[in-house]
Design a protein around this motif. Sequence first.
Motif, PDB file in Angstrom:
ATOM      1  N   ARG A  16       0.873  -1.158  -0.078  1.00  0.00           N
ATOM      2  CA  ARG A  16       0.009   0.017   0.102  1.00  0.00           C
ATOM      3  C   ARG A  16       0.787   1.238   0.095  1.00  0.00           C
ATOM      4  O   ARG A  16       0.521   2.330  -0.749  1.00  0.00           O
ATOM      5  N   LEU A  20       0.905   4.262  -2.965  1.00  0.00           N
ATOM      6  CA  LEU A  20       0.846   5.612  -2.454  1.00  0.00           C
ATOM      7  C   LEU A  20       1.872   6.379  -2.969  1.00  0.00           C
ATOM      8  O   LEU A  20       1.607   7.553  -3.608  1.00  0.00           O
ATOM      9  N   ASP A  82      -3.102  12.238   9.454  1.00  0.00           N
ATOM     10  CA  ASP A  82      -4.208  13.029   9.049  1.00  0.00           C
ATOM     11  C   ASP A  82      -5.362  12.373   8.701  1.00  0.00           C
ATOM     12  O   ASP A  82      -6.419  12.987   9.120  1.00  0.00           O
ATOM     13  N   ASP A  83      -5.445  11.285   8.202  1.00  0.00           N
ATOM     14  CA  ASP A  83      -6.856  10.916   7.581  1.00  0.00           C
ATOM     15  C   ASP A  83      -7.283   9.706   8.554  1.00  0.00           C
ATOM     16  O   ASP A  83      -8.232   9.325   8.076  1.00  0.00           O
ATOM     17  N   GLY A  84      -6.554   9.494   9.372  1.00  0.00           N
ATOM     18  CA  GLY A  84      -7.048   8.274  10.597  1.00  0.00           C
ATOM     19  C   GLY A  84      -6.613   6.926  10.381  1.00  0.00           C
ATOM     20  O   GLY A  84      -6.953   5.963  10.869  1.00  0.00           O
ATOM     21  N   SER A  85      -5.866   6.784   9.021  1.00  0.00           N
ATOM     22  CA  SER A  85      -5.212   5.513   8.825  1.00  0.00           C
ATOM     23  C   SER A  85      -4.298   4.917  10.066  1.00  0.00           C
ATOM     24  O   SER A  85      -4.270   3.702  10.252  1.00  0.00           O
ATOM     25  N   GLU A  87      -4.617   5.405  13.271  1.00  0.00           N
ATOM     26  CA  GLU A  87      -5.634   4.830  14.264  1.00  0.00           C
ATOM     27  C   GLU A  87      -6.123   3.397  13.758  1.00  0.00           C
ATOM     28  O   GLU A  87      -5.879   2.596  14.676  1.00  0.00           O
ATOM     29  N   GLN A  88      -6.228   2.984  12.740  1.00  0.00           N
ATOM     30  CA  GLN A  88      -6.544   1.781  12.164  1.00  0.00           C
ATOM     31  C   GLN A  88      -5.218   0.558  12.482  1.00  0.00           C
ATOM     32  O   GLN A  88      -5.474  -0.500  12.691  1.00  0.00           O
ATOM     33  N   ILE A  91      -4.948  -0.172  16.044  1.00  0.00           N
ATOM     34  CA  ILE A  91      -6.092  -0.967  16.587  1.00  0.00           C
ATOM     35  C   ILE A  91      -6.120  -2.057  16.137  1.00  0.00           C
ATOM     36  O   ILE A  91      -7.077  -2.942  16.097  1.00  0.00           O
TER      37      ILE A  91
ATOM     38  N   TYR B 145     -13.481  -0.106  14.481  1.00  0.00           N
ATOM     39  CA  TYR B 145     -13.542   1.204  15.176  1.00  0.00           C
ATOM     40  C   TYR B 145     -13.614   2.085  13.617  1.00  0.00           C
ATOM     41  O   TYR B 145     -12.852   1.989  12.971  1.00  0.00           O
ATOM     42  N   VAL B 146     -14.969   2.937  13.588  1.00  0.00           N
ATOM     43  CA  VAL B 146     -14.803   3.901  12.495  1.00  0.00           C
ATOM     44  C   VAL B 146     -14.817   5.350  13.292  1.00  0.00           C
ATOM     45  O   VAL B 146     -15.797   5.602  14.005  1.00  0.00           O
ATOM     46  N   GLY B 147     -13.911   5.968  13.407  1.00  0.00           N
ATOM     47  CA  GLY B 147     -13.528   7.250  14.023  1.00  0.00           C
ATOM     48  C   GLY B 147     -14.044   8.443  13.240  1.00  0.00           C
ATOM     49  O   GLY B 147     -14.473   8.326  12.083  1.00  0.00           O
ATOM     50  N   ARG B 149     -12.106  10.748  12.026  1.00  0.00           N
ATOM     51  CA  ARG B 149     -11.225  10.767  10.769  1.00  0.00           C
ATOM     52  C   ARG B 149     -11.198   9.163  10.394  1.00  0.00           C
ATOM     53  O   ARG B 149     -10.915   8.390  11.130  1.00  0.00           O
ATOM     54  N   HIS B 150     -11.868   9.176   9.238  1.00  0.00           N
ATOM     55  CA  HIS B 150     -12.078   7.622   8.845  1.00  0.00           C
ATOM     56  C   HIS B 150     -11.160   6.870   8.551  1.00  0.00           C
ATOM     57  O   HIS B 150     -11.405   5.552   8.328  1.00  0.00           O
ATOM     58  N   GLY B 151     -10.030   7.269   8.152  1.00  0.00           N
ATOM     59  CA  GLY B 151      -8.944   6.332   7.671  1.00  0.00           C
ATOM     60  C   GLY B 151      -9.343   5.868   6.439  1.00  0.00           C
ATOM     61  O   GLY B 151      -8.628   4.665   6.024  1.00  0.00           O
ATOM     62  N   VAL B 152      -9.983   6.512   5.446  1.00  0.00           N
ATOM     63  CA  VAL B 152      -9.718   6.169   3.716  1.00  0.00           C
ATOM     64  C   VAL B 152      -8.952   6.963   3.147  1.00  0.00           C
ATOM     65  O   VAL B 152      -8.930   8.219   3.257  1.00  0.00           O
ATOM     66  N   LYS B 153      -7.985   6.318   2.599  1.00  0.00           N
ATOM     67  CA  LYS B 153      -7.022   6.741   1.804  1.00  0.00           C
ATOM     68  C   LYS B 153      -7.463   7.158   0.713  1.00  0.00           C
ATOM     69  O   LYS B 153      -8.065   6.847  -0.282  1.00  0.00           O
ATOM     70  N   ARG B 209     -16.090  -1.145   5.861  1.00  0.00           N
ATOM     71  CA  ARG B 209     -15.072  -1.927   6.322  1.00  0.00           C
ATOM     72  C   ARG B 209     -15.748  -2.879   7.436  1.00  0.00           C
ATOM     73  O   ARG B 209     -15.511  -3.824   7.629  1.00  0.00           O
TER      74      ARG B 209
END
Lengths: 227, 271, 263
Positions: A16, A20, A82-85, A87-88, A91, B145-147, B149-153, B209
């Motif tokens: 990935r 990117l 910045d986009d929350g990835s 955090e994923q 977790i 978890y969907v926060g 900031r949703h973690g979509v690239k 997801r």
Amino acid sequence: MSGTGPLGAAGAVLRRDLTLFFRHRSDIINPLLFFIIVVTLVPLGVGPEESTLRVMAPGVVWVAALLAAMLSLEGIFRSDFDDGSLEQLVISPQPLALLVLAKVFAHWLVSGLPLVVLGPVLGASLFLPDRAMGTLVLSLLLGTPILSLIGAIGVALTVGVQRGGVLLSLLVLPLYIPVLIFGASAVSSAAAGLPVIGPLALLGALLALALTLAPLGAAAALRISLS
Amino acid sequence: MGRFRPGAETDRFGIRIAASGNGVHVTLCRPGRRPCIWLHLATAGTVADKATVDDRPEIAALARRAPRLEARALECVRNDRVLFHDLDAALEPGQVLQVEGPNGCGKTSLLRILCGLSLPGAGEVYWGDAPLPEVRAEYYEALAYVGHRHGVKGELTPIENLRFHRALAGGTPDRVPGDALAHLGLEGFEDVPCRTLSEGQRRRVALARLLMTRRPLWILDEPLTALDRSGVAVVEGLIRDHARSGGMVMITTHQAIRLEGCVLGRLRLGG
Amino acid sequence: MKRVQRGEVAIPTSITRRLWAFFHRLASPRYFYELAGKLVPWLGWGTVLLLAAGLYGGLWFAPADYQQGDAYRIIFIHVPAAWMSLFVYVLMAGAGFIGLVWRIKIADVVAKTCAPIGASFAFLTLCTGSLWGKPMWGTYWVWDARLTSELILLFLYLGYIALESAIEDRRTAARASSVLALVGVVNIPIIHYSVDWWHTLHQGPTVFKLGGPSISLDMLVPLLLMTLAFKLFFFTMLLVRARTEVLEREANSAWVRETVTSQ
């Protein structure tokens, strides 16, 4: 296709991140241009005499590589933060240090490896003797991954800070000093026809140490920065 | 109710209930692990092979005993301000818990603490009977978890985003990415970069997801933001189905959400 | 006010019990504040006495060096400051580690408080080193291995302070800077030896060894007195600053309001 445990996940992270980077090519190319321009500035500043430049070449190439590596560091975690990835990643049930290692490796492939390739070209422009080229490549090959690994800890610590760029250089550059010393002196020794095994072995040892500890440190730092 | 039928089939959380000569076995089959017998109920031959679990509610209840999520005496301090303190909450399988409160009352902070992303100022989160830091790996195998900031690239397409997420989550997937996207109403957008999608569509990708992995616990921070009416309906449907099949949902939202037939709890923060 | 946190392990029985109880109480900000308040005057007066004795011994009692004359006397400041700058960094990293693992607030306070004091010691070392360099080497700065290492140590301190002040949330700041201090502590020996190695490669052996084994007893005693004085000075400053920091952090708690209004 389906997830196959930690190694599969690390492979997915690597794929990935490479995707990117290739969709955002300027992020890779700009630090390289910076590397070239900094080296070009040196003869303009100190004069074109071959004897002076020849002595300075190892240090200049290494300092420029250090700065270029540092410039590209933020790319490891910034956009993911910045986009929350990020955090994923944190977790996910996979070991975070392994995922961090995959990210650092991807980053090194696109930012460190080109420096290794460009090094001899720039060395030649500063009249570095041919017999030192092999050592230059080898020292960059051993040294640039250390820069990425240590840098990852710095980025992980500053990723939550607004405008953390200058702060990052303040944290990371002092830690780069041993790499600079061993890398540049290996090339100098080679240029002078002296044995180079000592500094190269020390670089290798530093790389082994950084490979073991830095991902753990960066993972811990990421968890802290996200909280 | 009534999904658990003695037989060889495994439900979506990997729980299999099989009748044996002298009772019922509840077996936990997790992908990549050896199946382990979780519970053996000796019923002295009273359970007929064809009896559904509905007829024996105690078995259904036991079968659903996925670990519960519990917050004990949580305190959250942000920049020297106490957002909440001595907060107790519990989420049981099959329940939906909606966190309510005005802006800045600590809803997102609470969810991040429950995810193990932030540390509470005091108190502890329990998964099952163990404090979260001790069972982190198992907990993250159960959590989606969907926060905010949703973690979509943005540079990746929806399909690539979901594939990556599936690899990250490990285990066997629940659905293929295309199906999950179709369920969220994103047919035709599978192969365009996410940054060209609208905010609502990106949120749908993030919510897709949830369908990719079998996670009993969903923690959703403002999942309805930027969604249109049909999107809200889809999400409501997802939550209802999940809760009915024994899942747990923790959700914050400012919008009205209709969850008929769900065990809905409310947790009010900030007065 | 607070319940028992995770990580504050169940108190073991027998001998260690009292020690544990002491640490447990020390971890409470209020107890720390009061204990530190009682200790500060003792430490302060100890510093003054030792400093007076050390300075007398160093400036009047010790003989002049046969090579350097009186210029060498700056080592009575320079060497203790250099030792302290390293000691404080290690202490800071240790406190950071304790704060990170056992989440003891006082450890975070100590780590944060160490940084500016340690940086001052490093700065003092550099200043005295360059002042000493002028009569010895003829310039204020040479790329001597020790001075270079000290300069890098100062950079590490400044990086720590910059990171700690850049992060808004206190607890996150404390934890992040503790990780940095630990990374620094792993790196300090590597940096030190790499700089030593770099120096011998480029300039040959060091011109003059400070505090080598050949030092005479007349010089050694004042040097040790000054070292002790610096150590006490450090702990005095540490406690004074830590007390202020505790007050600031606990500003919302009842005992701080009581303390402040009663004074």
